[in-house]
Design a protein around this motif. Structure first.
Motif, mmCIF file in Angstrom:
data_model
loop_
_atom_site.group_PDB
_atom_site.id
_atom_site.type_symbol
_atom_site.label_atom_id
_atom_site.label_comp_id
_atom_site.label_asym_id
_atom_site.label_seq_id
_atom_site.Cartn_x
_atom_site.Cartn_y
_atom_site.Cartn_z
ATOM 1 N N SER A 1 -2.492 12.456 9.122
ATOM 2 C CA SER A 1 -1.735 12.072 7.995
ATOM 3 C C SER A 1 -2.659 10.734 7.649
ATOM 4 O O SER A 1 -2.749 10.626 6.400
ATOM 5 C CB SER A 1 -0.496 11.595 8.290
ATOM 6 N N ASN B 1 -3.944 10.225 3.784
ATOM 7 C CA ASN B 1 -3.661 9.150 2.985
ATOM 8 C C ASN B 1 -5.016 8.412 2.319
ATOM 9 O O ASN B 1 -5.064 7.926 1.147
ATOM 10 C CB ASN B 1 -3.038 8.018 3.769
ATOM 11 N N LEU C 1 -4.314 6.576 -0.877
ATOM 12 C CA LEU C 1 -2.860 5.919 -0.604
ATOM 13 C C LEU C 1 -3.351 4.785 0.181
ATOM 14 O O LEU C 1 -2.435 3.769 0.393
ATOM 15 C CB LEU C 1 -1.953 6.812 -0.048
ATOM 16 N N ASP C 2 -4.550 4.703 0.807
ATOM 17 C CA ASP C 2 -4.755 3.450 1.911
ATOM 18 C C ASP C 2 -6.241 3.244 1.640
ATOM 19 O O ASP C 2 -6.840 4.079 1.177
ATOM 20 C CB ASP C 2 -4.359 4.106 3.244
ATOM 21 N N GLN D 1 0.727 -1.239 0.008
ATOM 22 C CA GLN D 1 0.030 -0.027 -0.036
ATOM 23 C C GLN D 1 0.798 1.307 0.003
ATOM 24 O O GLN D 1 1.921 1.246 0.597
ATOM 25 C CB GLN D 1 -0.868 0.123 1.254
ATOM 26 N N PRO D 2 0.576 2.280 -0.932
ATOM 27 C CA PRO D 2 1.434 3.354 -0.910
ATOM 28 C C PRO D 2 1.463 4.101 0.549
ATOM 29 O O PRO D 2 2.958 4.384 0.913
ATOM 30 C CB PRO D 2 0.800 4.189 -1.928
#
Lengths: 785, 229
Positions: free
Chosen positions: B47, B51, B56-57, A409-410
């Protein structure tokens, strides 16, 4: 300017130089090994395939029922070719020939020149069946005349300066006490190296028939050592033909039916690699070594690929951030997988370039080792195979890192921290275990193969092979064999001399014999007087052949295996196969140690002309010079071609010796590459545990305890590998050993040596990294966090 | 138009023994053209929120609409697609790829979009010029100062003209002059129409935003516009 993907790869390589070189060494040595094996295998596979009719070309084989199961032989009844031509319309060409090892060398004489050559007799269709291009003469007619001889180009040039010049010229051949003059009817280009049979001249089978006073019509009950080859017509169905052929013998002969004799054909080109039959079923032959080496090359590549995977993922902590960034910018997983696979494939292609260089470098030694003049000829097949090897290795090596790295996951990796996943740790450790399991396996193989070869040298053979010279006589020496041998025995430095048909070692003609109610296959060795004495055979009863006993021409000496097999209580004086037993010799290994000592009888034949001379040690050169002088006195213009029996003995184990040397090379490669891989994993562990090491050192841990901390976990992996490899290697090597009737006993230290060897190498490798990590200033480690 | 709309967004971090709720029923909206700062102490979940908003998550619960579409059940491929077309990122640690030059770093989003070489070149040069980085185009990130690196990161984030720019502590690693510089750039971009969402714990930085969302222990505790500072 490099294309974009290559540019990225170049910069990555520059950034991780040591990893790059470790990978390059691992992959290129692995690929070089695979390329060498490929060259060897393609040469093996090329044997006997150069004939234009290959695909339709078959050899007729015979199965027969024996007490020990079905026996398969290449020997067929005399005149089978003629009978088949009449009865089977599917056949285009068919020919009977004498097998090449049938005769000792012929002496050819013309214009005062004498040459020795291997000869075979063959039916007229021989040159139509097989592609030995004729430089002079036509294939269909060249063997028609009974007095014809067809020479190889090399022989024609030696005897008559040119093939054209030799046509119609007279050549006198001599073999033992037979000789005949014939006329050159044709010249063929010679037998290619990749032929299973090598011969220098071909004579008409009709001439052989005359000399042997063979019947003009086929006798189906006969046994024959002759080989029969045929080509089916185009479009003929081999399966149907096979079925028809299988039923042939029993319709022709009641005896054949009673003994369960049947004929079948096998593709001619299959004979070289698939020559072994057990109980009537093809069970392999040289193909076993082809498969073995292909497997070994594959395993070496797997080991090299594992290295790549481990080193790549070891550096992953420094690359995951990049993965995160690329993903954040919208790179799809597929794009990343593509990028990493490209990187590994480019790496493998680079390794291929280095590998080709390595192959060029070691090819002369490898050729000598395998007994094949191998060369890198860049034909499409080799180019394709090399690229496929590199591509396959690249994809295999790159697959795990590519999917591993692209799967994060990034958000998890953008900070540059590698998330710990139990599965990944297991995978990496599993790969190391696999590498070392294979390495230990190779080490055990090396130890066992060498132990067996040493055993072969040590094993009492029942005869003394030292200082025995062997040569075939020709000319007057052959015609006056008794006088010649008597003079040889008088030469200073000669201990004893005798002669034997074909040679002392090797397979023999076997026929079933019966004594009272028992029936046994018995091998026959035709020998001259004094063979027992020359070879140092040990008489356990009776006596040796001697000229003063006139009845010895119908006498035999037997070995203990025969006595035991027939259950003779008091063998001397008994009659067997129409001959009286005059002596019993202790069993001796007249075949290689692959074979059990089987019942054997020695029969007297003073005409045979393969001479064995026992020399006094330390004076061989002077004695050989005297022998050459004597031979030249009998046969002006002849040369004495001799070998030592010891060399003949060693030649029986050429294949095993090759395996031993190759196993050593490949074990070395496997260990080198595995150790490199372990180095990578040690670096990875040290990097991952950097903070832990820093904290431990800050709290007062000694460097030694840190080294132990890092080496112990990897030690366990190697121990597991050893535990897996030992039983596996026992099973595999036991199977190899079972190919020997006489084999070395397993010793506990084979395993101990292999295990300790692997462990030592692993320790040495890991401790280098561990020391580096342990000596690092803890402040640096902690600050990095 | 709503650019972001979350409802009861949840994120839980699990280890074998502990379960930490990083985001607890977060509901918020961001309109097109806004400049929003998300503030809160360390570990409050800001954060994590960024994300999730940047795909990103993956969230563990709730709904997340970006540009009018529900994304909480998007596949990896769909999320990558949306990221490259509509989102730009600026990180505290710049997150430039060290092996790529300034030009190549900025060009990367366009490559992933499949933009042709000539157009890529033109657009990258345009944005580098605007950021006054054109003379540095062939330098590697490590050859630049922190401020310059963050300008490269901003250039990369906006080169494909995304409607939404997400910035995670963009001045965290910069001296105050460079920080000011970068915030100026974000303001400019916002004035030109880009929606900007910035995570920060600096009250100073938050003043550049028009609205501030405050988080504590994974929950929104306060929302106020600049007039209410």
């Amino acid at each position: 300017m490099l294309p974009y993907p290559l540019l990225l790869i170049y910069r990555n390589f520059k950034r991780f130089k040591s990893t790059f070189f470790i990978n390059l060494i691992g992959l290129s040595t692995g690929l070089a090994g695979a390329l060498l094996v490929y060259l060897w295998i393609s040469d093996e596979r090329s044997f006997d395939r150069y004939h234009a009719l290959d695909g339709r070309l078959y050899q007729v084989m015979e199965n027969r029922r024996t007490a020990a199961g079905i026996a398969t032989q290449t020997g067929t009844v005399p005149l089978l070719a003629e009978a088949l031509r009449r009865e089977m319309p599917e056949i285009e060409f068919v020919a009977t020939t004498t097998p090449v090892p049938f005769f000792p060398a012929f002496t050819l004489a013309a214009g005062g020149q004498h040459l020795t050559a291997v000869a075979k007799y063959a039916d007229p269709a021989f040159f139509q069946l097989f592609s030995y291009p004729l430089l002079v003469g036509t294939p269909a007619t060249v063997l028609r005349d009974k007095h014809a001889i067809v020479l190889s180009e090399a022989l024609a040039i030696k005897l008559f300066r040119s093939p054209q010049n030799s046509l119609g010229k007279a050549v006198e051949w001599q073999m033992a006490d037979r000789k005949q003059t014939c006329l050159v009817a044709g010249v063929f280009a010679g037998v290619p190296r990749n032929s299973s049979e090598q011969f220098g001249c071909v004579l008409p089978f009709a001439s052989f028939k005359d000399q042997m006073q063979m019947s003009e019509t086929i006798k189906w009950d006969d046994d024959g050592p002759f080989n029969t080859y045929l080509a089916l017509k185009e479009g003929a169905d081999p399966a149907q033909f096979q079925a028809k052929l299988a039923g042939l013998l029993k319709t022709k002969s009641a005896q054949a039916q009673a003994r369960g004799r049947t004929l079948f054909v096998r593709p001619f080109s299959a004979g070289y690699l698939h020559g072994t039959y057990e109980n009537g079923v093809a069970t392999g032959g040289r193909i076993a070594y082809v498969r073995l080496f292909a497997l070994i090359a594959g395993l070496i590549l797997v080991i090299a690929s594992i290295n790549f995977m481990n080193l790549f993922t070891a550096k992953a902590s420094r690359r995951v951030k990049e993965v995160g960034i690329r993903k954040a910018l919208g790179a799809s997983r597929a794009a990343l997988v593509g990028q990493y696979l490209t990187e590994s494939v480019v790496m493998a292609l680079l390794a291929l370039v280095v590998a080709v260089g390595l192959v060029q470098l070691v090819l002369p030694q490898f050729s000598a080792l395998t007994g094949k003049p191998l060369a890198l000829r860049w034909e499409p097949q080799l180019v394709g195979a090399s690229l496929a090897l590199a591509l396959g290795t690249g994809l295999l090596a790159g697959s795990y890192p590519a999917f591993y790295l692209s799967g994060f996951q990034p958000a998890a990796v953008l900070k540059g921290k590698l998330p710990t996943r139990a599965g990944d740790v297991w995978t990496r450790q599993g790969l190391v275990v696999l590498q070392f399991t294979l390495s230990v396996l190779f080490i055990v193989a090396v130890v066992v193969v060498n132990a067996q070869l040493a055993f072969v040298q040590r094993q009492p053979l029942g005869y003394d092979k030292a200082h025995v010279l062997r040569f075939d006589t020709g000319g007057k020496a052959a015609r006056q064999q008794a006088a010649f041998l008597a003079e040889v025995k008088q030469l200073p430095g000669v201990v004893q001399a005798s002669s034997v048909l074909g040679g002392f070692l090797g397979g023999r003609y076997v026929a079933e014999m019966s004594w009272r109610v028992k029936r046994l296959p018995v091998a026959t060795m035709l020998v001259n007087y004094d063979l027992v004495e020359t070879m140092g055979l040990h008489l356990v009863a009776g006596r040796s052949f001697a000229p003063q006993f006139r009845a010895d021409s119908a006498a035999i000496i037997v070995n203990q295996a025969l006595v035991a097999g027939l259950g003779m209580p008091d063998p001397v004086g008994q009659r067997l196969d129409g001959a009286r037993i005059v002596g019993v010799v202790r069993d001796f290994h007249y075949e290689s140690l692959h074979e059990k000592i089987k019942p054997l009888l020695l029969r007297l034949d003073p005409q045979i002309n393969t001479v064995l001379v026992k020399l006094q040690p330390n004076a061989e050169q002077a004695t050989i010079a005297r022998l050459q002088q004597l031979y030249a006195a009998y046969n002006p213009g002849f040369t004495l071609d001799y070998t030592f029996l010891d060399a003949d003995y060693q030649a029986q184990y050429v294949a095993e010796r090759r395996v031993a040397v190759l196993a050593r090379y490949f074990a070395g490669l496997a260990i080198l590459i595995s150790a490199l891989g372990l180095l990578g994993l040690a670096a990875f562990t040290a990097e991952r545990r950097r903070k832990e090491i820093g904290i431990r050192k800050a709290l007062g841990a000694s460097e030694l305890s840190i080294v132990w901390l890092l080496t112990s976990s990897l030690t366990w992996l190697v121990v597991i590998a050893i535990a897996l490899a030992l039983p596996l290697s026992y099973l595999l090597m036991q199977r190899w050993l079972e190919g020997f009737a006489y084999r070395v006993a397993w010793q506990w230290w084979y395993f101990a040596a292999a295990g300790m060897g692997a462990l030592l190498i692993a320790w040495l490798t890991v401790s280098v990294q561990a020391w580096r990590a342990a000596r690092r200033n803890p402040v640096l480690s902690l600050r990095a966090e | 138009m709503l650019i972001i709309k979350t409802e009861n967004l949840e994120k839980v971090y699990r280890t074998e023994e502990v379960q930490t709720k990083a985001l607890n029923h977060v509901s918020l909206t961001v309109e097109q053209g806004e400049f929003v700062a998300i503030m809160g102490p360390s570990g409050c979940g800001k954060s994590t929120l960024l994300n999730l908003l940047g795909l990103l998550d993956e969230p563990d619960g709730g709904s997340l609409q970006l540009l009018g579409t529900e994304t909480s059940r998007y596949s990896e491929r769909q999320r990558a697609e949306l990221r490259k077309r509509s989102l730009g990122f600026v990180f505290q640690s710049f997150n430039l790829i060290d092996e790529l030059t300034v030009f190549e770093n900025v060009e990367l989003p366009l490559r992933y979009l499949g933009v042709g070489a000539a157009e890529r070149r033109q657009r990258v040069e345009q944005v580098l010029e605007k950021m006054q980085l054109l003379h540095r185009r062939n330098h590697f990130p490590l050859q630049l100062s922190g401020g310059q690196q963050q300008r490269v990161a901003v250039a990369r984030a906006v080169v494909n003209a995304p409607p939404l720019l997400l910035a995670d502590e963009p001045t965290g690693n910069l001296d105050s002059a460079s920080g000011h510089d970068v915030l100026g750039l974000l303001t400019e971009l916002n004035e030109a129409g880009t929606t900007v969402l910035m995570v920060t714990h600096s009250e100073h930085d938050a003043r550049y935003a028009r609205r501030v969302i405050r988080l504590l222990d994974g929950q929104v505790v306060l929302e106020n516009s600049r007039s209410q500072f």
